[in-house]
Design a protein around this motif. Structure first.
Motif, PDB file in Angstrom:
ATOM      1  N   ASP A  91       0.626  -1.082   0.348  1.00 33.66           N
ATOM      2  CA  ASP A  91      -0.114   0.155  -0.087  1.00 33.66           C
ATOM      3  C   ASP A  91       0.787   1.320   0.242  1.00 33.66           C
ATOM      4  O   ASP A  91       1.022   1.878   1.416  1.00 33.66           O
ATOM      5  CB  ASP A  91      -0.898   0.153   0.880  1.00 33.66           C
ATOM      6  N   GLU A 127       0.685  -1.247  -7.805  1.00 40.53           N
ATOM      7  CA  GLU A 127       1.062  -1.670  -5.892  1.00 40.53           C
ATOM      8  C   GLU A 127       1.048  -3.155  -6.007  1.00 40.53           C
ATOM      9  O   GLU A 127       1.658  -3.644  -5.114  1.00 40.53           O
ATOM     10  CB  GLU A 127      -0.374  -0.835  -5.588  1.00 40.53           C
ATOM     11  N   LEU A 131      -3.427  -7.406  -0.685  1.00 39.54           N
ATOM     12  CA  LEU A 131      -2.430  -6.385  -0.416  1.00 39.54           C
ATOM     13  C   LEU A 131      -1.392  -6.968   1.306  1.00 39.54           C
ATOM     14  O   LEU A 131      -2.073  -7.240   1.918  1.00 39.54           O
ATOM     15  CB  LEU A 131      -3.507  -5.028   0.958  1.00 39.54           C
TER      16      LEU A 131
END
Length: 204
Positions: free
Chosen positions: A81, A92, A100
């Motif tokens: 992130d 990302e 994530l």
């Protein structure tokens, strides 16, 4: 967009408060880069920024001097992130798994120069909203076996946005860059009478 301040800090890992770590020639040392869109503590008061303010196309570089070389595949970022919005944005997803993740590989572009024997590492961060901290970037460098004992090896890091010039992070100039430069150094111990080392002619 509305430009915002950039601030960069750098340390060795483990850190040595008030000093520089001593490593043997041929050994490795880790460095950590902490970037943020906050003003540095020494900056004068800044105007209020609108909620949508951001720094566009942020780049972080770190230049290793002659005598320090980057250890390939050693760079990581503490979280994917990068812009701190709590979600995976464009570019990302470093490992491509759609989630994530923390402590993922974050290899830089490796460029020769700008000075003789120097190597510059370059990470592209992207757009950063105001008052965000980039997850810590960590990498490992190795000291050449040919560095004489007692040598101080310093490397300079810089941060800038696409709407600004790269900072001059050389000694004597970096103090004028408003927190956009950071540096760290190591002291080399070498008691060998003679050393031989084989290194590539240029970064891979």
């Amino acid at each position: 967009h509305v430009g915002v301040p950039l601030w960069l800090q750098k340390r060795t890992d483990p850190a040595v408060p008030g000093g520089s770590p001593v490593i043997n020639a041929g050994e490795t040392i880790a460095f950590v880069l902490d970037a943020a869109t906050f003003p540095s503590p020494s900056s004068p008061p800044l105007p209020a920024y609108p909620p949508e303010a951001f720094a566009p196309g942020v780049v972080v570089t770190d230049t290793l001097p002659l005598g320090l070389s980057y250890v390939l595949d050693s760079a990581t970022v503490a979280s994917e992130d990068l812009d701190g919005d709590g979600a995976l944005g464009p570019g990302e997803d470093r490992n491509g798994n759609g989630t994530l993740d923390r402590d993922v590989p974050f290899e830089p572009a490796i460029l020769p120069g700008p000075g003789y024997g120097e190597t510059t590492l370059r990470w592209t961060i992207g757009d950063l909203p105001y008052r965000r901290r980039v997850p810590a970037i960590r990498y490992v460098a190795r000291a050449s076996r040919l560095v004489p004992g007692g040598t101080a090896l310093a490397n300079q890091a810089g941060i800038w946005a696409s709407n600004d010039r790269p900072p001059n992070c050389l000694p004597g100039a970096r103090e004028l860059e408003g927190g956009r430069c950071a540096w760290a150094q190591v002291i080399i111990a070498n008691i060998a009478a003679a050393q031989v080392e084989k290194v590539p002619r240029s970064p891979l």
